[in-house]
Motif scaffolding. Structure first.
Motif, PDB file in Angstrom:
ATOM      1  N   GLU A  71       0.821  -1.207   0.000  1.00 28.82           N
ATOM      2  CA  GLU A  71       0.000   0.000   0.000  1.00 28.82           C
ATOM      3  C   GLU A  71       0.855   1.258   0.000  1.00 28.82           C
ATOM      4  O   GLU A  71       0.611   2.198  -0.714  1.00 28.82           O
ATOM      5  N   LEU A  72       1.892   1.237   0.849  1.00 26.95           N
ATOM      6  CA  LEU A  72       2.698   2.435   1.063  1.00 26.95           C
ATOM      7  C   LEU A  72       3.690   2.695  -0.068  1.00 26.95           C
ATOM      8  O   LEU A  72       3.849   3.821  -0.527  1.00 26.95           O
ATOM      9  N   VAL A  73       4.374   1.619  -0.496  1.00 29.15           N
ATOM     10  CA  VAL A  73       5.453   1.808  -1.476  1.00 29.15           C
ATOM     11  C   VAL A  73       5.034   1.290  -2.836  1.00 29.15           C
ATOM     12  O   VAL A  73       4.554   0.175  -2.965  1.00 29.15           O
ATOM     13  N   ASP A  74       5.249   2.125  -3.846  1.00 27.79           N
ATOM     14  CA  ASP A  74       4.965   1.702  -5.212  1.00 27.79           C
ATOM     15  C   ASP A  74       6.080   0.796  -5.727  1.00 27.79           C
ATOM     16  O   ASP A  74       5.845  -0.286  -6.202  1.00 27.79           O
ATOM     17  N   HIS A  75       7.324   1.250  -5.624  1.00 29.21           N
ATOM     18  CA  HIS A  75       8.437   0.364  -5.958  1.00 29.21           C
ATOM     19  C   HIS A  75       9.749   0.813  -5.325  1.00 29.21           C
ATOM     20  O   HIS A  75       9.915   1.974  -4.968  1.00 29.21           O
ATOM     21  N   PHE A  76      10.649  -0.164  -5.191  1.00 27.91           N
ATOM     22  CA  PHE A  76      12.008   0.082  -4.698  1.00 27.91           C
ATOM     23  C   PHE A  76      12.939  -0.081  -5.892  1.00 27.91           C
ATOM     24  O   PHE A  76      12.689  -0.913  -6.754  1.00 27.91           O
ATOM     25  N   GLU A  77      14.050   0.648  -5.920  1.00 30.67           N
ATOM     26  CA  GLU A  77      15.024   0.398  -6.993  1.00 30.67           C
ATOM     27  C   GLU A  77      16.442   0.639  -6.500  1.00 30.67           C
ATOM     28  O   GLU A  77      16.676   1.454  -5.609  1.00 30.67           O
ATOM     29  N   VAL A  78      17.354  -0.108  -7.113  1.00 31.21           N
ATOM     30  CA  VAL A  78      18.766   0.062  -6.767  1.00 31.21           C
ATOM     31  C   VAL A  78      19.298   1.270  -7.514  1.00 31.21           C
ATOM     32  O   VAL A  78      18.959   1.479  -8.676  1.00 31.21           O
TER      33      VAL A  78
END
Ligand code: ARG
Length: 581
Positions: A71-78
């Protein structure tokens, strides 16, 4: 409730621990430096990769795989050498903002662990008038108190005024010489500064008077009733001077917060005997001292904390030891903050160390010297009048208001005089406070009228003006036909500017948490300044009143949210907002 930063921190720290097999990893979260990099960035992977001798980008990728968007985070990326960029979800941001709008009490989240915190601030010496040296501690202390209270801590203010000691003997002796009639005392002390100077001159020049002054101290300390009464009257008069300054500055310091040095008189012998009992006292050249191995002078000579003079007199440090014990035990402080000039740094280090060695404070009680730098004039020297004297605080504040009045009158001559005076009061005082709060607390600080009263830059006039502009947008809307539209509005994200503004608005709780940890109100100033800038950008890029109804309602709601956040933040700094300027 946790802040966004805390939630993300937990999430990523856990994932990092799981992937690396190292317990209690730290995600080290910071806000992203640019919108392209997402909203937050985690920097903790690199040091763990180093420990494991692994490629940091690969480790970061493994952590990202483990993290699930939700819900909170759309995506993580390096990113870069092994950072993790975190992009929050638009939906989450919009609905969180909408929820807060309906519940402004939650703009600031309460701490999960409320503490009893004693804050010693302002604490002037009552023998003299408050001068600019007391300005910083008074302003910074008051803002810290407001923030800690707002976060839900139980704050106990302590105004540790100097009301005892040899100076008072001199002042009382002089008072008796110039007037034997108590009713004229107020008049005599009208100009406390001049009175002190005159007494001091006589003291230095006239040995007979100096003798009388010394006798006067002895009588006072011996509890002579007549002397005590005169002393009380003097203190009372001097306190009224301080209170005039507090009123003008809107400082929330009450009589009940007063715990003067003299309050501790009776406990001083007990402090000495306790130190003695614990084998901490050494007599050196007749004076009673505490030597602790960690304090050494330039030539590695042991540095004492002197607690009793050879004539039996007690010192500033003795009183501070009694005060610290009182705060830790009677007031049950879990933290004690001393908002005091940086030049007293060694004094507090020694007092803290001796208090701990003697067991006056429990090991878990935190003691902090919240030090501030010296106030300098534009010439880089300590701030003085042209003739070299100290500037009285009250005069300085009057000048601030006068200057603000001239500026407002030049800018907005159409406003009636009463309105201009009201504006000048808030802008002038606000400018003095904000200029101090926005600077790095520990550095020396240059007092400069022009920069503090400027309408642009990180100043009070800029922020107060930004607030009035938003309020006027809202008023224009409310005057319009579709006033009802603001009542129920959902915030939605349709542009990058809206999104950035929302992310910023939602950061207020973490900023306050930071200030409550490191005691730099300048974080809050920078935050409000950036927030106002983001609002202006949003306002330029996104038409409000001309937009279609749902978008318009959302944008108006964002304007309302921004106004509420600015006013909350300014209030926590001790500044009053205005509706027009
Ligand atoms: N009265 C002192 C001064 O004017 C400041 C006192 C600060 N507080 C303390 N507990 N020593 O320098």
């Amino acid at each position: 409730m946790a802040t966004i930063r805390e939630t993300l921190d937990q999430l990523i720290s856990d994932a990092l621990s799981q992937v690396s097999g190292i317990a209690d990893c730290q995600a080290i979260l910071v806000p992203a430096s640019r919108p392209e990099f997402g909203d937050y960035q985690a920097n903790g992977v690199m040091s763990i990769a180093k420990q494991l001798k692994k490629n940091p980008r690969e480790l970061a990728a493994a952590v990202c795989d483990r993290l699930e968007s939700g819900e909170l985070v759309d995506h993580f990326e390096v990113a870069g050498p092994g950072f993790i960029n975190i992009h929050l979800s638009d939906n989450w941001l919009a609905s969180r903002a909408t929820a807060l709008l309906d519940n402004q009490a939650e703009l600031v989240q309460q701490t999960a662990r409320p503490e009893t915190i004693v804050v010693d601030y302002s604490s002037p010496n009552l023998a003299k008038e408050m001068h600019v040296g007391h300005l910083r501690g008074t302003i910074i202390g008051d803002s810290l108190v407001r923030i800690l209270e707002r976060l839900g801590h139980q704050v106990i203010r302590q105004n540790h005024v100097g009301d005892w000691g040899t100076q008072f003997g001199m002042l009382l002796a002089y008072l008796q010489q110039v007037s034997d009639d108590l009713d004229s005392l107020s008049t005599e002390l009208e100009d406390l500064e001049a009175f002190y100077r005159a007494a001091k001159e006589k003291f230095d020049a006239d040995p007979e008077f100096a003798n009388q002054a010394r006798n006067s101290v002895v009588r006072l300390q011996g509890g002579d009733e007549q002397s005590l009464m005169l002393w009380h009257r003097f203190i009372e008069e001097s306190l009224r001077h301080c209170e005039a300054v507090y009123d003008k500055l809107q400082i929330r310091m009450r009589r009940s917060d007063l715990r003067a040095e003299s309050f501790y008189n009776d406990s001083l012998p007990g402090i000495i005997s306790e130190l003695e009992k614990q084998d901490l006292l050494t007599v050196s050249q007749g004076a009673s001292c505490v030597f602790l191995p960690e304090f050494q002078g330039k030539e590695n000579e042991p540095l004492p904390l002197i607690v009793q003079k050879s004539d039996g007199g007690y010192l500033y440090a003795t009183t501070d030891l009694a005060a610290i014990r009182f705060r830790a035990t009677e007031l049950a402080a879990e933290r004690v903050l001393y908002v005091v000039d940086a030049r007293q740094g060694l004094h507090f280090q020694q007092v803290f160390a001796v208090a701990r060695a003697a067991g006056f404070v429990a090991p878990e009680c935190r003691l902090e010297h919240v030090a501030y730098g010296t106030m300098m004039g534009k010439d880089g020297k300590p701030f003085k009048t042209r003739s070299g004297g100290l500037i009285k605080l009250i005069d300085l504040l009057d000048e601030a208001v006068r200057r603000a009045f001239d500026l407002v009158s030049a800018r907005s001559p159409e406003l009636d005089e009463e309105t201009r005076r009201e504006i000048a009061d808030k802008v002038g005082i606000g400018a003095v406070k904000y200029a101090d709060l926005s600077k790095n607390r520990t550095s020396d600080y240059v007092f400069d009228w022009d920069s503090m009263l400027a309408l642009d830059g990180n100043t009070a006039p800029y922020l107060l003006y930004a607030y009035t502009r938003i309020r006027s947008i809202l008023r224009r809307q409310e005057d319009g036909a579709e006033a009802s539209i603001t009542a129920t509005s959902a915030i939605a994200i349709t542009t990058a500017e809206e999104r950035q503004l929302i992310v910023k608005l939602l950061r207020l709780p973490e900023i306050l948490q930071t200030v409550a940890t490191d005691y730099y109100p300048s974080h809050l100033c920078t935050y409000l300044f950036e927030l106002a800038g983001l609002f202006m950008r949003f306002y330029e890029a996104c038409p409000i009143l001309k937009a279609e109804p749902p978008v318009r309602a959302s944008r108006l709601a964002l304007a309302r949210f921004t106004a509420a956040t600015l006013s909350e933040g300014l209030d926590l700094l001790g500044l009053e907002t205005l509706e027009q300027m």
